[in-house]
Write a protein that holds these residues in place. Sequence first.
Motif, PDB file in Angstrom:
ATOM      1  N   ALA A 136       0.828  -1.209   0.000  1.00 38.92           N
ATOM      2  CA  ALA A 136       0.000   0.000   0.000  1.00 38.92           C
ATOM      3  C   ALA A 136       0.861   1.257   0.000  1.00 38.92           C
ATOM      4  O   ALA A 136       0.596   2.207  -0.747  1.00 38.92           O
ATOM      5  CB  ALA A 136      -0.959  -0.005   1.191  1.00 38.92           C
ATOM      6  N   ASP A 137       1.900   1.263   0.824  1.00 41.60           N
ATOM      7  CA  ASP A 137       2.798   2.425   0.858  1.00 41.60           C
ATOM      8  C   ASP A 137       3.513   2.619  -0.476  1.00 41.60           C
ATOM      9  O   ASP A 137       3.671   3.747  -0.951  1.00 41.60           O
ATOM     10  CB  ASP A 137       3.825   2.288   1.987  1.00 41.60           C
ATOM     11  N   ALA A 195      -7.601   4.247  -5.751  1.00 43.35           N
ATOM     12  CA  ALA A 195      -7.818   2.809  -5.573  1.00 43.35           C
ATOM     13  C   ALA A 195      -7.098   2.281  -4.329  1.00 43.35           C
ATOM     14  O   ALA A 195      -7.652   1.467  -3.585  1.00 43.35           O
ATOM     15  CB  ALA A 195      -7.356   2.052  -6.817  1.00 43.35           C
ATOM     16  N   VAL A 196      -5.871   2.753  -4.094  1.00 37.98           N
ATOM     17  CA  VAL A 196      -5.144   2.259  -2.926  1.00 37.98           C
ATOM     18  C   VAL A 196      -5.780   2.774  -1.632  1.00 37.98           C
ATOM     19  O   VAL A 196      -5.827   2.051  -0.635  1.00 37.98           O
ATOM     20  CB  VAL A 196      -3.626   2.569  -3.009  1.00 37.98           C
ATOM     21  N   HIS A 197      -6.323   3.969  -1.654  1.00 37.86           N
ATOM     22  CA  HIS A 197      -7.050   4.459  -0.464  1.00 37.86           C
ATOM     23  C   HIS A 197      -8.329   3.646  -0.258  1.00 37.86           C
ATOM     24  O   HIS A 197      -8.694   3.349   0.886  1.00 37.86           O
ATOM     25  CB  HIS A 197      -7.397   5.944  -0.606  1.00 37.86           C
ATOM     26  N   TYR A 198      -8.988   3.292  -1.331  1.00 36.15           N
ATOM     27  CA  TYR A 198     -10.229   2.522  -1.222  1.00 36.15           C
ATOM     28  C   TYR A 198      -9.955   1.084  -0.754  1.00 36.15           C
ATOM     29  O   TYR A 198     -10.611   0.573   0.144  1.00 36.15           O
ATOM     30  CB  TYR A 198     -10.978   2.501  -2.564  1.00 36.15           C
ATOM     31  N   LYS A 199      -8.978   0.432  -1.364  1.00 42.22           N
ATOM     32  CA  LYS A 199      -8.762  -1.003  -1.121  1.00 42.22           C
ATOM     33  C   LYS A 199      -7.948  -1.318   0.124  1.00 42.22           C
ATOM     34  O   LYS A 199      -8.082  -2.404   0.682  1.00 42.22           O
ATOM     35  CB  LYS A 199      -8.077  -1.638  -2.328  1.00 42.22           C
ATOM     36  N   ASN A 229     -11.461   6.516   2.894  1.00 37.92           N
ATOM     37  CA  ASN A 229     -12.407   6.407   1.786  1.00 37.92           C
ATOM     38  C   ASN A 229     -12.785   7.777   1.207  1.00 37.92           C
ATOM     39  O   ASN A 229     -13.029   7.902   0.013  1.00 37.92           O
ATOM     40  CB  ASN A 229     -13.660   5.638   2.207  1.00 37.92           C
ATOM     41  N   ASP A 230     -12.823   8.813   2.038  1.00 41.33           N
ATOM     42  CA  ASP A 230     -13.101  10.156   1.510  1.00 41.33           C
ATOM     43  C   ASP A 230     -11.997  10.585   0.544  1.00 41.33           C
ATOM     44  O   ASP A 230     -12.256  11.185  -0.501  1.00 41.33           O
ATOM     45  CB  ASP A 230     -13.220  11.182   2.640  1.00 41.33           C
ATOM     46  N   THR A 231     -10.758  10.259   0.893  1.00 39.57           N
ATOM     47  CA  THR A 231      -9.634  10.561   0.010  1.00 39.57           C
ATOM     48  C   THR A 231      -9.725   9.714  -1.259  1.00 39.57           C
ATOM     49  O   THR A 231      -9.416  10.188  -2.353  1.00 39.57           O
ATOM     50  CB  THR A 231      -8.299  10.317   0.738  1.00 39.57           C
TER      51      THR A 231
END
Length: 188
Positions: free
Chosen positions: A72-73, A100-104, A117-119
């Motif tokens: 993720a990082d 996508a990475v913020h969502y997943k 998720n807001d990001t």
Amino acid sequence: ALYLLKSYYYKAEFAIHEKTDKKKIFTKGKELGETYIKKYPNSPEFRYWYLVNLGSWAEVYGILKAAREGVADLMKTHSEIIIQLDPGYHDGGGYFMLGAVHYKSPYIPFLLSWPNNDTAIKYLQLSLQTGKPTLNQKVYLAQAFKKDRQHDKAKILLQEVINAKPDSSNLVEELDDIDEAHQLLEDY
């Protein structure tokens, strides 16, 4: 090398069904991407297709292994670099990957505390506004809206994807996006 990197993704994603085989191919894509990012650090193309392979690698290996490897990082960092290098690359691909990475990515205290998720919604919307909106971007944004309990917005986007005529230059991907939208809409 760029075409090989893309080929690893397409082969593992669309031509192979066995999980162990997918792991091998995505690992090759991940390693090739790492090599060429070092060789061409200012290439948004290599960074983007590295992230495509890396994200798929993370999905087949699972959240825990991906978290231990710092996927993720890595995805966040490389997405931000893609945006700096060329925000329009691959129709807002850097914004898409960052969203996508913020969502997943799961929120894991002390290990992974930045996913939001807001990001995700913010960057996924930016990706739709950069270049030509893609069906994949809409599917991800719909999922982020659903996670945010914005069900009506999610359903509208999924219906747009379902009603879309697939682009012949991205036929395989777009047919897959349409199938996924059908499944998500059924689940909602």
